[in-house]
Motif scaffolding. Sequence first.
Motif, PDB file in Angstrom:
ATOM      1  N   LEU A 234      -4.508 -16.679  -2.494  1.00  0.00           N
ATOM      2  CA  LEU A 234      -5.596 -16.442  -1.554  1.00  0.00           C
ATOM      3  C   LEU A 234      -6.187 -15.051  -1.749  1.00  0.00           C
ATOM      4  O   LEU A 234      -5.478 -14.120  -2.135  1.00  0.00           O
ATOM      5  N   ALA A 235      -7.480 -14.936  -1.447  1.00  0.00           N
ATOM      6  CA  ALA A 235      -8.194 -13.667  -1.584  1.00  0.00           C
ATOM      7  C   ALA A 235      -9.103 -13.480  -0.367  1.00  0.00           C
ATOM      8  O   ALA A 235      -9.022 -14.243   0.602  1.00  0.00           O
ATOM      9  N   GLN A 236      -9.975 -12.495  -0.436  1.00  0.00           N
ATOM     10  CA  GLN A 236     -10.839 -12.141   0.688  1.00  0.00           C
ATOM     11  C   GLN A 236     -11.516 -13.372   1.296  1.00  0.00           C
ATOM     12  O   GLN A 236     -12.096 -14.191   0.585  1.00  0.00           O
ATOM     13  N   GLY A 237     -11.396 -13.484   2.630  1.00  0.00           N
ATOM     14  CA  GLY A 237     -12.028 -14.573   3.360  1.00  0.00           C
ATOM     15  C   GLY A 237     -11.144 -15.782   3.550  1.00  0.00           C
ATOM     16  O   GLY A 237     -11.462 -16.654   4.356  1.00  0.00           O
ATOM     17  N   ASP A 238     -10.031 -15.857   2.829  1.00  0.00           N
ATOM     18  CA  ASP A 238      -9.119 -16.991   2.979  1.00  0.00           C
ATOM     19  C   ASP A 238      -8.201 -16.779   4.179  1.00  0.00           C
ATOM     20  O   ASP A 238      -7.978 -15.649   4.625  1.00  0.00           O
ATOM     21  N   VAL A 239      -7.681 -17.877   4.679  1.00  0.00           N
ATOM     22  CA  VAL A 239      -6.839 -17.864   5.869  1.00  0.00           C
ATOM     23  C   VAL A 239      -5.479 -18.449   5.518  1.00  0.00           C
ATOM     24  O   VAL A 239      -5.376 -19.391   4.733  1.00  0.00           O
ATOM     25  N   LEU A 240      -4.430 -17.899   6.124  1.00  0.00           N
ATOM     26  CA  LEU A 240      -3.088 -18.430   5.901  1.00  0.00           C
ATOM     27  C   LEU A 240      -2.323 -18.502   7.216  1.00  0.00           C
ATOM     28  O   LEU A 240      -2.602 -17.761   8.151  1.00  0.00           O
ATOM     29  N   GLY A 241      -1.401 -19.456   7.256  1.00  0.00           N
ATOM     30  CA  GLY A 241      -0.587 -19.643   8.444  1.00  0.00           C
ATOM     31  C   GLY A 241      -1.217 -20.498   9.508  1.00  0.00           C
ATOM     32  O   GLY A 241      -0.714 -20.595  10.628  1.00  0.00           O
TER      33      GLY A 241
END
Length: 119
Positions: A52-59
């Motif tokens: 994941l990089a800038q702008g991506d969401v996790l969790g």
Amino acid sequence: MVAVNYLNTQKETITYKAGDIIFNAGDAGDLVYGVIDGRVQVVHGDYVIDVLAQGDVLGEEVMLGNKHYSLAAIAVTDVTLSVMKRHQFLWLVQQTPTFATQLMRAMSNRVEKVAQLLD
């Protein structure tokens, strides 16, 4: 993109150094993270499912019914993450339908990759 702009304006952020574990699979959670800067690996066991990089969401799974993170997240580089609580996450989903569809696509891709590993 509205989601990136939203993440960049968040005052509540957290930083990790390259190699730091953000969360492990099975950890209880009530926060979603947005990548402001840097890269994060999403991992299932020894397998990298996504980067994941800038702008991506996790969790995000902890906001959608699961009370535990189903995958691990590890900082690949030094990383700055925005921290979103439930009300912030739900507001973003409601206000930006494209964010919601991108989130569903990313989750679907991750589930598919994990399913392939288990075959």
